[in-house]
Design an enzyme around this catalytic site. Structure first.
Site, PDB file in Angstrom:
ATOM      1  N   THR A 269       0.847  -1.192   0.000  1.00 61.08           N
ATOM      2  CA  THR A 269       0.000   0.000   0.000  1.00 61.08           C
ATOM      3  C   THR A 269       0.887   1.247   0.000  1.00 61.08           C
ATOM      4  OG1 THR A 269      -1.809  -1.085   1.158  1.00 61.08           O
ATOM      5  CG2 THR A 269      -1.645   1.293   1.430  1.00 61.08           C
TER       6      THR A 269
ATOM      7  N   GLY B  61      -5.170  -4.712   7.171  1.00 62.59           N
ATOM      8  CA  GLY B  61      -6.260  -3.760   7.292  1.00 62.59           C
ATOM      9  C   GLY B  61      -7.292  -4.067   8.344  1.00 62.59           C
TER      10      GLY B  61
ATOM     11  N   THR C 242      -0.223   1.459   6.446  1.00 60.69           N
ATOM     12  CA  THR C 242      -0.086   0.299   5.570  1.00 60.69           C
ATOM     13  C   THR C 242       0.050  -0.928   6.439  1.00 60.69           C
ATOM     14  OG1 THR C 242       1.325  -0.793   3.924  1.00 60.69           O
ATOM     15  CG2 THR C 242       2.416   0.753   5.416  1.00 60.69           C
ATOM     16  N   GLY C 243      -0.657  -1.990   6.084  1.00 59.41           N
ATOM     17  CA  GLY C 243      -0.556  -3.189   6.897  1.00 59.41           C
ATOM     18  C   GLY C 243      -1.786  -4.057   6.796  1.00 59.41           C
TER      19      GLY C 243
ATOM     20  N   GLY D  27     -10.311  -3.179   3.041  1.00 58.99           N
ATOM     21  CA  GLY D  27      -9.348  -2.984   4.114  1.00 58.99           C
ATOM     22  C   GLY D  27      -9.442  -1.588   4.703  1.00 58.99           C
TER      23      GLY D  27
END
Length: 328
Positions: free
Chosen positions: A192, A246, A243-244, A222
């Site tokens: 992302t 979600g 970012t990660g 997400g």
């Protein structure tokens, strides 16, 4: 004497204003995950640094000339959406059914106006569609065919399915299906992209864009297009892009939580970001955030092996890929 005092005050005010004008800041990310220096393919490291630097250059050009934070974060994210190395725009991953569905969001800290889209399939730069929702509609969040229709009505550039269908993302989907593994097992990064900025007028903004997770099904959404989870901006606190994983960012309300801790508890930016990411980890999630404040703080926080990231201000630009330990 009074005239001299007034003149002196005006000169001091002008000097202070000039100082503020030089205090723009920009932070970007291109994904967080199991990013290890030892596993980086030959030449890929330089390629990623170059891509991040191009994104910083695009946003910096706007900010250094007195442009707005929303303009800067949109410009930076567009560069990353155009690069197939990142899971956004052209590099978006495939759904289980073999489609590319993209999400994005943007928020202006000056007014807390926001725009977001999910499940879009043909807009070349989804972040620009999110901004169009923010500025040219009465809504905040549009989805799927409705968002696609709005994009066409706004005259945004469209792209055919084969523009988004990159070979590497197709391979990842095939691995996902053949080995029946988690999307997190086949991707060494989340990918992302996002940007946060402080402009010379003292306002902040945030933007985030993603293709989601490989093999996602049932219209999964997400955190990236959800205001308060993956994106948030408020001049009273900070601007955040995440970012990660979600699902965990949504449950914690990561972006808003960081801003709230700063605004209401007086927490420092780094402390707030670290504490919230620790909460995500305690629940079982991982990823990272970037933060910028109206005071000029530029912060990264991630609980993974690495995060593609970079920052810029009037003194220059820098990019990084790995954790502090790996960088050393």
């Amino acid at each position: 004497m009074r005239t001299l005092l007034i003149l002196g005050a005006l000169l001091m005010s002008s000097a202070a204003h000039a100082q503020v004008k030089a205090d723009w800041k920009l932070v970007i990310h291109g994904g967080a995950g199991t990013i290890r220096k030892a596993n980086m393919p030959p030449g890929k490291e330089q390629e990623l640094h170059a891509a991040l630097d191009r994104a910083l250059a695009a946003g910096s050009k706007i900010l250094s000339s007195g442009g707005s934070a929303p303009d800067a974060v949109e410009a930076s994210v567009r560069v990353l959406e155009d690069d197939p190395n990142f899971n956004a725009g052209r590099g978006s991953v495939f759904t289980y059914d073999g489609d590319n569905e993209m999400d994005s969001s943007i928020m202006d800290g000056r007014t807390r106006a926001a725009g977001a889209v999910t499940g879009v399939t043909a807009t070349k730069n989804p972040i620009s569609l999110a901004r169009a929702v923010m500025e040219k509609s009465e809504h905040v969040f549009l989805s799927r065919e409705g968002a696609n229709e709005f994009s066409r009505q706004q005259g945004l550039e469209q792209a055919a399915p084969d523009y988004f269908a990159t070979p590497e993302r197709r391979r990842q989907l095939e691995v996902f299906k053949s080995k029946k593994v988690s999307a997190l097992d086949i991707e060494y990064k989340f990918g992302t992209v996002g940007a946060v900025a402080l402009d010379s007028s003292g306002h902040v903004a945030a933007a985030t864009s993603t293709g989601g997770m490989t093999g996602k099904r049932w219209g999964r959404i997400g955190d990236s297009p959800i205001i308060g989870a993956g994106t948030y901006a408020d001049d009273r606190g900070c601007a955040v892009s995440g970012t990660g994983w979600g699902e965990y960012f949504i449950r914690v309300g990561v972006a808003h939580e960081i801003c709230a801790r700063m605004r209401l508890d007086g927490a420092a930016a780094q402390t707030a970001a670290d504490d919230v990411m620790a909460e995500v980890k305690a629940l079982g999630g991982d990823g990272g955030v970037i933060v910028v404040t109206p005071k000029g703080d530029m912060v990264y926080s991630f609980n993974t092996a690495g995060m593609y990231r970079g920052k810029a201000d009037a003194t220059g630009r820098s990019t990084r890929l790995y954790s502090e330990a790996q960088e050393r």
